[in-house]
Motif scaffolding. Structure first.
Motif, PDB file in Angstrom:
ATOM      1  N   LEU A 116       0.841  -1.214   0.000  1.00 35.97           N
ATOM      2  CA  LEU A 116       0.000   0.000   0.000  1.00 35.97           C
ATOM      3  C   LEU A 116       0.871   1.256   0.000  1.00 35.97           C
ATOM      4  CD1 LEU A 116      -2.855  -1.027   2.440  1.00 35.97           C
ATOM      5  CD2 LEU A 116      -3.183  -0.015   0.186  1.00 35.97           C
ATOM      6  N   LYS A 117       1.915   1.230   0.849  1.00 35.92           N
ATOM      7  CA  LYS A 117       2.802   2.408   0.955  1.00 35.92           C
ATOM      8  C   LYS A 117       3.419   2.697  -0.428  1.00 35.92           C
ATOM      9  CE  LYS A 117       6.076   1.898   3.920  1.00 35.92           C
ATOM     10  NZ  LYS A 117       6.734   1.460   5.180  1.00 35.92           N
ATOM     11  N   ARG A 118       3.990   1.662  -1.050  1.00 34.84           N
ATOM     12  CA  ARG A 118       4.712   1.856  -2.317  1.00 34.84           C
ATOM     13  C   ARG A 118       3.772   2.319  -3.425  1.00 34.84           C
ATOM     14  NH1 ARG A 118       7.061   3.188  -5.805  1.00 34.84           N
ATOM     15  NH2 ARG A 118       8.802   2.378  -7.051  1.00 34.84           N
ATOM     16  N   SER A 119       2.576   1.732  -3.455  1.00 34.69           N
ATOM     17  CA  SER A 119       1.689   2.053  -4.591  1.00 34.69           C
ATOM     18  C   SER A 119       0.937   3.358  -4.376  1.00 34.69           C
ATOM     19  CB  SER A 119       0.689   0.917  -4.804  1.00 34.69           C
ATOM     20  OG  SER A 119      -0.027   0.729  -3.608  1.00 34.69           O
ATOM     21  N   ALA A 120       1.097   3.944  -3.192  1.00 31.43           N
ATOM     22  CA  ALA A 120       0.411   5.226  -2.935  1.00 31.43           C
ATOM     23  C   ALA A 120       1.152   6.390  -3.593  1.00 31.43           C
ATOM     24  CB  ALA A 120       0.313   5.448  -1.425  1.00 31.43           C
ATOM     25  N   GLU A 121       2.451   6.137  -3.942  1.00 28.07           N
ATOM     26  CA  GLU A 121       3.222   7.243  -4.533  1.00 28.07           C
ATOM     27  C   GLU A 121       2.757   7.487  -5.979  1.00 28.07           C
ATOM     28  OE1 GLU A 121       6.830   5.316  -1.953  1.00 28.07           O
ATOM     29  OE2 GLU A 121       6.992   5.396  -4.170  1.00 28.07           O
ATOM     30  N   ASP A 122       2.710   8.742  -6.407  1.00 32.49           N
ATOM     31  CA  ASP A 122       2.281   9.075  -7.778  1.00 32.49           C
ATOM     32  C   ASP A 122       3.146   8.356  -8.799  1.00 32.49           C
ATOM     33  OD1 ASP A 122       1.486  12.530  -6.905  1.00 32.49           O
ATOM     34  OD2 ASP A 122       0.528  10.548  -6.537  1.00 32.49           O
ATOM     35  N   SER A 123       4.433   8.212  -8.430  1.00 32.22           N
ATOM     36  CA  SER A 123       5.367   7.597  -9.394  1.00 32.22           C
ATOM     37  C   SER A 123       5.240   6.079  -9.432  1.00 32.22           C
ATOM     38  CB  SER A 123       6.803   7.922  -8.941  1.00 32.22           C
ATOM     39  OG  SER A 123       6.993   7.308  -7.649  1.00 32.22           O
ATOM     40  N   ALA A 124       4.367   5.543  -8.611  1.00 34.17           N
ATOM     41  CA  ALA A 124       4.262   4.073  -8.523  1.00 34.17           C
ATOM     42  C   ALA A 124       3.856   3.493  -9.873  1.00 34.17           C
ATOM     43  CB  ALA A 124       3.237   3.680  -7.471  1.00 34.17           C
ATOM     44  N   PRO A 125       4.546   2.456 -10.340  1.00 35.69           N
ATOM     45  CA  PRO A 125       4.237   1.853 -11.652  1.00 35.69           C
ATOM     46  C   PRO A 125       2.944   1.039 -11.649  1.00 35.69           C
ATOM     47  CG  PRO A 125       5.981   0.629 -10.539  1.00 35.69           C
ATOM     48  CD  PRO A 125       5.712   1.837  -9.685  1.00 35.69           C
ATOM     49  N   ALA A 126       2.490   0.635 -10.461  1.00 33.76           N
ATOM     50  CA  ALA A 126       1.318  -0.252 -10.413  1.00 33.76           C
ATOM     51  C   ALA A 126       0.222   0.350  -9.537  1.00 33.76           C
ATOM     52  CB  ALA A 126       1.723  -1.608  -9.850  1.00 33.76           C
ATOM     53  N   ARG A 127      -1.005  -0.128  -9.746  1.00 32.74           N
ATOM     54  CA  ARG A 127      -2.106   0.305  -8.877  1.00 32.74           C
ATOM     55  C   ARG A 127      -2.688  -0.922  -8.185  1.00 32.74           C
ATOM     56  NH1 ARG A 127      -7.067  -0.511 -11.484  1.00 32.74           N
ATOM     57  NH2 ARG A 127      -6.922  -1.102 -13.693  1.00 32.74           N
ATOM     58  N   LEU A 128      -3.261  -0.652  -7.013  1.00 34.35           N
ATOM     59  CA  LEU A 128      -3.855  -1.734  -6.216  1.00 34.35           C
ATOM     60  C   LEU A 128      -5.375  -1.617  -6.310  1.00 34.35           C
ATOM     61  CD1 LEU A 128      -1.085  -2.219  -4.781  1.00 34.35           C
ATOM     62  CD2 LEU A 128      -2.366  -2.289  -2.652  1.00 34.35           C
ATOM     63  N   GLN A 129      -6.026  -2.761  -6.473  1.00 36.89           N
ATOM     64  CA  GLN A 129      -7.498  -2.744  -6.544  1.00 36.89           C
ATOM     65  C   GLN A 129      -8.010  -3.773  -5.545  1.00 36.89           C
ATOM     66  OE1 GLN A 129      -9.282  -2.457 -10.533  1.00 36.89           O
ATOM     67  NE2 GLN A 129     -10.179  -4.478 -10.188  1.00 36.89           N
ATOM     68  N   PHE A 130      -8.396  -3.287  -4.354  1.00 37.32           N
ATOM     69  CA  PHE A 130      -8.870  -4.228  -3.326  1.00 37.32           C
ATOM     70  C   PHE A 130     -10.267  -4.744  -3.676  1.00 37.32           C
ATOM     71  CE2 PHE A 130      -6.265  -5.129   0.272  1.00 37.32           C
ATOM     72  CZ  PHE A 130      -5.254  -4.156   0.258  1.00 37.32           C
ATOM     73  N   GLY A 131     -10.525  -5.997  -3.320  1.00 39.77           N
ATOM     74  CA  GLY A 131     -11.859  -6.590  -3.539  1.00 39.77           C
ATOM     75  C   GLY A 131     -12.482  -6.929  -2.197  1.00 39.77           C
ATOM     76  N   ALA A 132     -13.462  -7.800  -2.203  1.00 37.22           N
ATOM     77  CA  ALA A 132     -14.146  -8.209  -0.961  1.00 37.22           C
ATOM     78  C   ALA A 132     -13.255  -9.160  -0.160  1.00 37.22           C
ATOM     79  CB  ALA A 132     -15.453  -8.921  -1.324  1.00 37.22           C
ATOM     80  N   ARG A 133     -13.669  -9.526   1.048  1.00 33.94           N
ATOM     81  CA  ARG A 133     -12.894 -10.453   1.902  1.00 33.94           C
ATOM     82  C   ARG A 133     -13.095 -11.871   1.388  1.00 33.94           C
ATOM     83  NH1 ARG A 133     -14.177  -6.858   6.152  1.00 33.94           N
ATOM     84  NH2 ARG A 133     -12.327  -6.131   7.222  1.00 33.94           N
ATOM     85  N   THR A 134     -12.350 -12.212   0.346  1.00 32.14           N
ATOM     86  CA  THR A 134     -12.544 -13.558  -0.238  1.00 32.14           C
ATOM     87  C   THR A 134     -11.337 -14.471  -0.014  1.00 32.14           C
ATOM     88  OG1 THR A 134     -11.664 -12.826  -2.369  1.00 32.14           O
ATOM     89  CG2 THR A 134     -14.068 -12.631  -2.052  1.00 32.14           C
ATOM     90  N   ILE A 135     -10.378 -14.022   0.817  1.00 31.97           N
ATOM     91  CA  ILE A 135      -9.251 -14.887   1.183  1.00 31.97           C
ATOM     92  C   ILE A 135      -9.467 -15.281   2.638  1.00 31.97           C
ATOM     93  CG2 ILE A 135      -6.737 -15.094   1.439  1.00 31.97           C
ATOM     94  CD1 ILE A 135      -7.565 -14.730  -1.452  1.00 31.97           C
ATOM     95  N   GLY A 136      -9.523 -16.581   2.882  1.00 32.25           N
ATOM     96  CA  GLY A 136      -9.757 -17.033   4.258  1.00 32.25           C
ATOM     97  C   GLY A 136      -9.022 -18.337   4.515  1.00 32.25           C
TER      98      GLY A 136
END
Ligand code: BQZ
Length: 689
Positions: A360-380
């Motif tokens: 989250l920290k790394r992808s929050a930077e404007d220069s970050a090459p990637a974006r994060l797309q969170f989904g629902a709680r489907t990992i358990g």
């Protein structure tokens, strides 16, 4: 006298006052609400008919270099001849960025290692989207995350349409006509029937992802009526549920023209030789998927090039895929996250909670090459008990005694309430990510009902009382409980997958939480493929397992919800004589799941799943540990990534995002192709043509 004697008879007598008191005491509580998690992105819900259709188009196109270097050179037929009569056409309206352009590569990083290319013979290709990209199946369900709930049904794929008989026992399916494998050989019902007859029905073969005859219903038959028509016959009436099982991972036919000659029924090969007939070094295995393996460097990389016979197009008639090449760097799952946020990789399912904060920290930077797309709680994750007491996995005397303990409800309850799930979740990552998971169906899924979920909160004292009550006391004073009558220490092995920090961290958490209970739990940490083999052959007492799609969607992997067949459950399969020694509540679960499969009445299905959830959680069928959302990490240069695509629901994101229609706008394309302007060669030949 057996030192691990746990015959309940003896113990029954030991029912002390403490047990009666504990049993009388209500150990349940309301399921705590999951922390609010606002970062979840939402899909644009559509109808199935908005996504695709099968249609002949007036004209077709391909990358210019394919025409100039191959078609014009006479080494490849024109694109129109390579496509089926009516290709699968993706509708532009459902493509977030519209019609794409050819070029570029998607650079995956994976933690698995390819065993070989015989998927239907039971070999793993290393996971991480390799097998999902190679194998196409009769139906498809990954993209269903964006389909309106009241219109939910599996998408057509290799089977382009189907109809039920009047009495609902027969389902006639029409295969795509004129489609070809990546080497130009025709795809026909022969490929479907070879998979069914000589792999699913052949008990000597265990297809990857666990298809068994019961996956499609006890007593179900399948026959070919002609080259492009197959007919299923079911005992149940209109069990539309099985259409989900005809998707990934349980009905993805392999190239019979290549595999059949190696099968023991048609050769002098053994079954082991058949399974291993196409090692990772074998290049250009024919596939129906969009890319073909052309290079493999052990512990380094698998490179794939576009399939010139791929049978899907966009509405402009451009043959898909848009991306010319796929890379799978052979590393670790944790490194996949690191490389994706760093931009040296292009894709990751952020599924290990320990990596959340850094990503989250790394992808929050404007220069970050990637974006994060969170989904629902489907990992358990759950802690599974091996419940077979009649020989599955050939346990020794110590193991057999543990199986008998596992089959004791008070024992399972004691283990459940000795686990502090809040502390376990926090040990992975702090913040609003993890939620307490009581077990069973996931909170947030269509069929989940909180009121039907029985939750046993953390209570170490009550847990110890329960074990006292069943006669497990530390008779030799070494801090470890003993089996009754001066029996041995209670020792339990815990299987976990070393490929994921989350799996081993949770396992170590459980082991530590068993100490105050006086149970010696021994770590049995195994690498992915070895872990999978041990799980499937029952060689475990306890197992830390990431939940399958059945707990997220119910409709995908439904047969895995309970031992509906001798080899469908994750933790209770048939032992000696192919017999399942089900406990009474398990029979209830089996009957409930079979009733769910046999009805298409939605109200009835909702009620059945309430019953399932109550029976499952009340009996601590497995111990829920923690549940959290995953996030798709995708390089910003990629277009046509569907909004709200979860990393896991009906399938993994590698399927959900429909990679064959993902593209990179020309001005953003990187220069990553290792074999530019080449196509796959002949099966078994070295490298690209
Ligand atoms: C996703 C997935 C695609 C298998 C595998 C792996 C095997 C299991 C599970 C996931 C990996 C990735 O999961 O973790 O993010 O890319 O491959 O197939 O855990 O060991 O047997 O069920 O899907």
């Amino acid at each position: 006298m057996r030192k691990h004697a746990m015959a309940l008879g003896g113990a029954g007598l030991m029912l002390g006052v403490s047990l009666m008191a504990v049993q009388a005491q209500d150990l349940t509580a309301a399921v705590p609400d999951a922390p609010a998690f606002a970062a979840q992105s939402q899909p644009n819900f559509v109808s199935l008919s908005d996504i695709l259709e099968y249609k002949a188009l007036p004209e077709y196109h391909e990358p210019a270099w394919v025409t100039s270097k191959y078609v014009d050179a006479g080494t490849l037929p024109p694109v129109a001849e390579r496509l089926p009569k009516e290709p699968l056409v993706y509708k532009t309206g459902d493509m977030p960025d519209g019609i794409g352009v050819y070029g570029d590569t998607m650079r995956h990083v994976i933690g698995g290692r390819p065993e070989g290319w015989n998927y239907i013979g039971g070999q793993s290709q290393g996971w991480g989207g390799i097998d999902i990209g190679l194998s196409e199946c009769l139906t498809r369900t990954g993209p269903l995350f964006e389909v309106k709930a009241d219109e939910l049904e599996p998408m057509p794929n290799l089977a382009k349409s189907w109809e039920w008989s009047e009495d609902g026992h027969e389902l006639t399916m029409h295969l795509i006509e004129g489609a070809k494998w990546s080497d130009g050989a025709p795809f026909t019902a022969d490929d479907v029937m070879f998979y069914w007859n000589d792999n699913v029905l052949d008990q000597n073969v265990s297809p990857l992802n666990g298809a068994t005859p019961e996956t499609f219903g006890v007593g179900t038959t399948l026959e070919a009526l002609d080259d492009y028509t197959i007919k299923w016959t079911f005992k149940e009436v209109r069990p539309a549920q099985y259409l989900y099982a005809m998707a990934y991972g349980t009905f993805c036919p392999g190239p019979s023209h290549i595999l059949k000659p190696e099968h023991p029924k048609y050769s002098s090969n053994t079954y082991e030789q058949y399974k291993n007939a196409f090692p990772p070094e074998y290049m250009n295995i024919p596939v129906m998927g969009a890319w073909v393996p052309v290079e493999y460097r052990p512990d380094d990389i698998v490179v794939m090039r576009r399939n010139p016979y791929y049978w899907k197009v966009d509405e402009a008639g451009n043959q898909l895929p848009y991306l010319n090449e796929m890379h799978y760097r052979l590393s670790t799952w944790a490194d996949r996250d690191v490389q994706a946020v760093a931009g040296s990789g292009d894709f990751s399912n952020l599924e290990q909670a320990e990596s959340f904060v850094e990503s989250l920290k790394r992808s929050a930077e404007d220069s970050a090459p990637a974006r994060l797309q969170f989904g629902a709680r489907t990992i358990g994750y759950s802690l599974d008990f091996n419940l077979s007491a009649n020989g599955w996995g050939e346990p020794d005397e110590r193991g057999q005694a543990v199986r008998e303990l596992n089959r004791n409800l008070d024992f399972r309850k004691a283990i459940s309430i000795a686990i502090d799930r809040q502390r376990l979740g926090d040990s992975l990552v702090r913040g609003p990510f993890t939620a307490i998971y009581p077990g069973g169906l996931f909170d947030g899924t269509a069929f989940y009902d909180k009121a039907s979920t029985v939750y046993y909160p953390f209570d170490l004292a009550a847990a110890n009382n329960l074990l006292d009550g069943i006669g497990l006391t530390d008779t030799d004073g070494n801090g470890i409980r003993n089996y009754p009558d001066g029996g041995a220490d209670v020792e339990i092995t815990l299987l976990a997958n070393t490929e994921y920090g989350t799996d081993t961290n949770l396992a170590e958490g459980v082991i530590a939480m068993m100490e105050p209970l006086g149970l010696r739990v021994i770590a049995n940490f195994q690498q992915g493929n070895a872990r999978d083999d041990m799980q499937q052959s029952g060689q475990f007492d306890w197992h830390i397992r990431r939940q399958g799609s059945e707990m997220v969607s119910v409709v995908q992997g439904t047969a895995n919800l309970a031992p509906t067949g001798p080899r469908t459950s994750w933790f209770h399969r048939a032992g000696t004589g192919d017999v399942l020694d089900l406990l009474p509540f398990e029979q209830e679960l089996v009957d409930t799941v079979n009733a769910f499969i046999a009805t298409s009445d939605n109200a009835e299905r909702v009620d059945l799943m309430k019953k399932f959830q109550h029976t499952f959680t009340e009996n601590v069928y497995s111990v829920g540990l923690t549940q959290y959302p995953g996030a798709l990490i995708i390089n910003k240069r990629f277009a046509n990534i569907p909004a709200g695509a979860p990393i896991f629901m009906f399938n993994w994101a590698e399927d959900n995002i429909m990679r064959e229609r993902v593209f990179v706008p020309t001005d953003k394309q990187g220069n990553y192709e290792l074999h530019p302007e080449t196509l796959p060669g002949a099966p078994g030949s070295d490298g690209a043509m």
